[in-house]
Design a protein around this motif. Structure first.
Motif, PDB file in Angstrom:
ATOM      1  N   ARG A  11       0.734  -1.260  -0.068  1.00  0.00           N
ATOM      2  CA  ARG A  11      -0.013  -0.021   0.057  1.00  0.00           C
ATOM      3  C   ARG A  11       0.898   1.262  -0.097  1.00  0.00           C
ATOM      4  NH1 ARG A  11      -0.647   4.209   1.715  1.00  0.00           N
ATOM      5  NH2 ARG A  11      -1.949   5.074   3.132  1.00  0.00           N
ATOM      6  N   GLU A  12       2.167   1.266   0.505  1.00  0.00           N
ATOM      7  CA  GLU A  12       2.810   2.411   0.557  1.00  0.00           C
ATOM      8  C   GLU A  12       3.258   2.838  -0.879  1.00  0.00           C
ATOM      9  OE1 GLU A  12       3.243  -0.437   2.474  1.00  0.00           O
ATOM     10  OE2 GLU A  12       4.409   0.001   3.999  1.00  0.00           O
ATOM     11  N   ILE A  38      -3.213   8.431  -2.478  1.00  0.00           N
ATOM     12  CA  ILE A  38      -4.399   8.390  -2.651  1.00  0.00           C
ATOM     13  C   ILE A  38      -5.235   9.684  -2.810  1.00  0.00           C
ATOM     14  CG2 ILE A  38      -6.521   7.492  -1.461  1.00  0.00           C
ATOM     15  CD1 ILE A  38      -4.456   6.077   0.424  1.00  0.00           C
ATOM     16  N   ARG A  39      -5.982   9.801  -3.827  1.00  0.00           N
ATOM     17  CA  ARG A  39      -6.567  11.308  -4.038  1.00  0.00           C
ATOM     18  C   ARG A  39      -8.025  11.322  -3.816  1.00  0.00           C
ATOM     19  NH1 ARG A  39      -8.120  15.250  -4.458  1.00  0.00           N
ATOM     20  NH2 ARG A  39      -8.080  16.984  -6.093  1.00  0.00           N
ATOM     21  N   GLU A  41     -12.498  10.165  -3.323  1.00  0.00           N
ATOM     22  CA  GLU A  41     -13.602   9.811  -3.722  1.00  0.00           C
ATOM     23  C   GLU A  41     -13.520  10.388  -5.508  1.00  0.00           C
ATOM     24  OE1 GLU A  41     -16.798  10.647  -1.073  1.00  0.00           O
ATOM     25  OE2 GLU A  41     -17.887  11.682  -2.521  1.00  0.00           O
ATOM     26  N   VAL A  73     -16.193  21.012  -5.299  1.00  0.00           N
ATOM     27  CA  VAL A  73     -14.969  21.168  -4.573  1.00  0.00           C
ATOM     28  C   VAL A  73     -14.947  20.693  -2.939  1.00  0.00           C
ATOM     29  CG1 VAL A  73     -13.349  22.921  -3.542  1.00  0.00           C
ATOM     30  CG2 VAL A  73     -14.250  23.185  -5.924  1.00  0.00           C
ATOM     31  N   TYR A  74     -16.158  20.980  -2.445  1.00  0.00           N
ATOM     32  CA  TYR A  74     -16.053  20.820  -0.870  1.00  0.00           C
ATOM     33  C   TYR A  74     -16.884  19.398  -0.321  1.00  0.00           C
ATOM     34  CZ  TYR A  74     -14.007  25.360  -0.602  1.00  0.00           C
ATOM     35  OH  TYR A  74     -13.134  26.312  -0.780  1.00  0.00           O
ATOM     36  N   ARG A  83     -18.891  15.980  -0.186  1.00  0.00           N
ATOM     37  CA  ARG A  83     -18.469  14.533  -0.169  1.00  0.00           C
ATOM     38  C   ARG A  83     -19.602  13.654   0.036  1.00  0.00           C
ATOM     39  NH1 ARG A  83     -14.985  17.155  -2.068  1.00  0.00           N
ATOM     40  NH2 ARG A  83     -12.645  16.997  -1.954  1.00  0.00           N
ATOM     41  N   ASP A  84     -19.767  12.571  -0.761  1.00  0.00           N
ATOM     42  CA  ASP A  84     -20.776  11.673  -0.312  1.00  0.00           C
ATOM     43  C   ASP A  84     -20.304  10.664   0.908  1.00  0.00           C
ATOM     44  OD1 ASP A  84     -22.560  11.952  -2.367  1.00  0.00           O
ATOM     45  OD2 ASP A  84     -21.613  10.662  -3.665  1.00  0.00           O
ATOM     46  N   ASN A  85     -18.838  10.477   0.993  1.00  0.00           N
ATOM     47  CA  ASN A  85     -18.446   9.908   2.206  1.00  0.00           C
ATOM     48  C   ASN A  85     -19.289   8.673   2.572  1.00  0.00           C
ATOM     49  OD1 ASN A  85     -16.387   9.559   4.089  1.00  0.00           O
ATOM     50  ND2 ASN A  85     -17.739  10.890   5.607  1.00  0.00           N
ATOM     51  N   ASN A 119     -17.181   2.383  -1.741  1.00  0.00           N
ATOM     52  CA  ASN A 119     -16.791   3.792  -2.258  1.00  0.00           C
ATOM     53  C   ASN A 119     -15.714   3.551  -3.511  1.00  0.00           C
ATOM     54  OD1 ASN A 119     -16.491   6.660  -2.177  1.00  0.00           O
ATOM     55  ND2 ASN A 119     -14.678   6.438  -0.701  1.00  0.00           N
ATOM     56  N   GLU A 139     -12.737   5.315  -5.485  1.00  0.00           N
ATOM     57  CA  GLU A 139     -11.803   6.359  -5.205  1.00  0.00           C
ATOM     58  C   GLU A 139     -10.443   6.122  -5.960  1.00  0.00           C
ATOM     59  OE1 GLU A 139     -10.092   4.361  -1.197  1.00  0.00           O
ATOM     60  OE2 GLU A 139     -11.868   5.635  -1.168  1.00  0.00           O
ATOM     61  N   ARG A 168     -13.861   0.178  -3.000  1.00  0.00           N
ATOM     62  CA  ARG A 168     -13.550  -0.376  -1.678  1.00  0.00           C
ATOM     63  C   ARG A 168     -14.434  -0.137  -0.619  1.00  0.00           C
ATOM     64  NH1 ARG A 168     -10.938   2.139   2.560  1.00  0.00           N
ATOM     65  NH2 ARG A 168     -11.379   3.753   1.679  1.00  0.00           N
TER      66      ARG A 168
END
Lengths: 417, 92
Positions: free
Chosen positions: B15-16, B20-21, B23, B42-43, B45-47, B52, B54, B70
């Motif tokens: 994973r390193e 990660i960018r 959603e 811009v601000y 998110r569905d979260n 999800n 991404e 994921r």
């Protein structure tokens, strides 16, 4: 409810400790409350405490989906500080620090508030200048700050790796009034205090739906039945987006896991909180002797209350870079909490688009030190419908209006805050 | 999810190696779009609690942008594809 004192301790000792009472009741939910607070974490309990004590609202319920202390309040690294730079943040966190200083006398519970000092290390000229500026901003707000040079640090913290090839330690910014508090005791103390003011704390009660009539909230559906209310308050950091979805609200928030660690018990070793400014590592020593430390968030959205091994390795590496002697220390435990990472790294505390729904969240990973002030200011908002004077910058609409409170200066990237 | 990510080009990798960018949002609005549309983009998110989608960048490997599906509760990844295939299908 009994008051704790030297006399009660003595009395109970002579009666063989058989007469201690539970610290709070375990009531069944009533059909209606003036205020329902969703979330029995630190912030929810503090809100209930100050709402009942300072603002006189007594018909209050706190709904907690698990047991008290099962969320972020029991999963953090117990640090308190008010070393903030920005105008919108500093007075709030200093208000919180002042509440910590009188907390135990106020709620008659030993939370082990320990003002052992917080030192942020710096490793370059630029970082020194940034910390000098921060220290000056703090002092202008009446907060204590002291810039320590390398020699002063060597005397205080001889075990740091000053000659680190990549990040030599040049000095540090110290807030002597910062320190640590026993986090579980914060939850228990606020719970006991709120309970004494007749607040119902209802555990194992998960909110599954929110009832509305137009733009008015009428109550909540829970795993223990429907409960009606006049005002509904959200203090569910970690699950904010999830609960907000019940009223079709989208938030400028992502959920991320942050891990904390504790080592085997050691003899007294570190008597302050130290943070490694080059990476992201912070450590203190608990009164039991274990080193308590943490680092970065995992970086991807998560609702699992556990972290992954990649981050364990990363944190251990950063710790070793700061204190090489840590290489022989065993990590005993790690635990993960879910953070509300907001788009500017600062909290949100405001009314919402629904007339009697109030929101408190987005604390990123700075929620613990804010617990008392967050509770006080949220109670103020709930009771008066106006923000407390120290929390006016935490408005919901600040993103749309361009008044971001970006302490770290990395913009609208939740996983970088 | 273990600490391994299955890159469609390189196979199982630690994973390193990835950056990660976040959603996969709706496509970028027009420059002249309404303020509310930009604010949303811009601000907000569905979260989601659950599946999800991404963006992950294999910055320490093949340097391709990937899209992971994921589960945010279990950390399990069900699907990893190169971002360009999604774009070709008009899904991102």
């Amino acid at each position: 409810m009994m008051r704790y004192s030297a006399l009660s301790l003595l009395g109970n000792a002579f009666s063989k400790n058989k007469n201690w009472k539970p610290a709070w009741r375990n009531p069944d939910p009533k059909p209606h409350y003036d205020v329902i607070i969703i979330g029995g974490g630190g912030h929810g309990l503090a809100t209930a405490y100050y709402l009942s004590k300072v603002f006189g609202v007594r018909n209050v319920a706190v709904l907690e989906k698990g047991y008290l202390g099962s969320g972020n309040i029991g999963r953090n690294t117990t640090i308190i500080r008010s070393n903030y730079l920005l105008e919108g943040n500093n007075p709030f966190y200093e208000f919180s620090m002042k509440l910590w200083e009188g907390l135990e006398q106020d709620f008659n519970f030993n939370a082990m508030v320990s003002q052992r000092g917080v030192i942020n290390l710096f490793h370059s000229d630029a970082q020194r200048d940034a910390y000098t500026r921060r220290g000056n901003a703090m002092r202008l707000h009446g907060v204590d700050a002291e810039l320590l040079n390398r020699d002063q640090l060597r005397e205080k913290l001889p075990f740091l790796d000053y000659e680190n090839a990549r990040f030599p330690i040049m000095g540090g910014l110290m807030q002597a009034r910062g320190g640590t508090v026993r986090h579980d005791a914060v939850a228990w103390g606020f719970a006991r205090g709120a309970d004494r003011n007749s607040v119902d704390i209802i555990q194992n009660c998960e909110v599954t739906g929110i009832d509305r009539d137009g733009d008015q909230i009428t109550g909540v559906q829970t795993t223990r039945g429907a409960i009606r209310c006049n005002k509904l308050a959200m203090a569910v950091a970690g699950s904010s987006s999830h609960v907000a979805k019940m009223v079709d609200m989208r938030l400028p928030i992502e959920s991320h896991a942050l891990q904390a660690f504790v080592s085997e018990g050691l003899k007294p070793f570190i008597d302050t909180v130290v943070t490694f400014g080059a990476g992201h590592f912070y450590v203190s020593q608990s009164d039991k002797g274990g080193l308590v430390f943490g680092g970065d968030i995992e970086g991807y959205n998560s609702y699992a209350q556990r972290g992954n091994l990649a981050c364990v390795e990363h944190v251990a590496e950063a710790g070793m870079a700061m204190i090489p002697a840590l290489s022989r220390v065993r990590i005993l435990r790690s635990w993960g909490g879910i953070m509300d990472m907001s788009m500017d790294g600062s909290p949100i505390m405001d009314r919402t688009h629904l007339s009697n729904l109030y929101f408190n969240g987005g604390w990123c990973y700075g929620g613990f030190k804010a617990t008392p002030a967050s509770g006080y200011c949220f109670a103020h908002l709930l009771a008066t419908d106006a923000p407390h004077e120290t929390a006016t910058a935490f408005r919901m609409d600040r993103f749309a209006r361009g008044y971001l409170l970006d302490e770290k200066g990395v913009g609208a990237q939740a996983n970088l805050h | 999810m273990s600490s391994l990510v299955k890159c469609p080009h390189c196979g199982l990798r630690p994973r390193e190696e990835f950056t990660i960018r976040g959603e996969v949002a709706a496509p970028r609005p027009d420059a002249g779009a309404d303020e509310a549309v930009w604010f949303d983009h811009v601000y907000l998110r569905d979260n989601p609690r659950g599946e999800n989608r991404e963006y992950w960048h294999h910055s320490g490997g093949c340097r391709r942008w990937l899209v992971l599906s994921r589960n945010t509760l279990t950390h399990e990844t069900s699907d990893v594809v190169d971002a360009s295939t999604l774009k070709a299908e008009g899904r991102a």
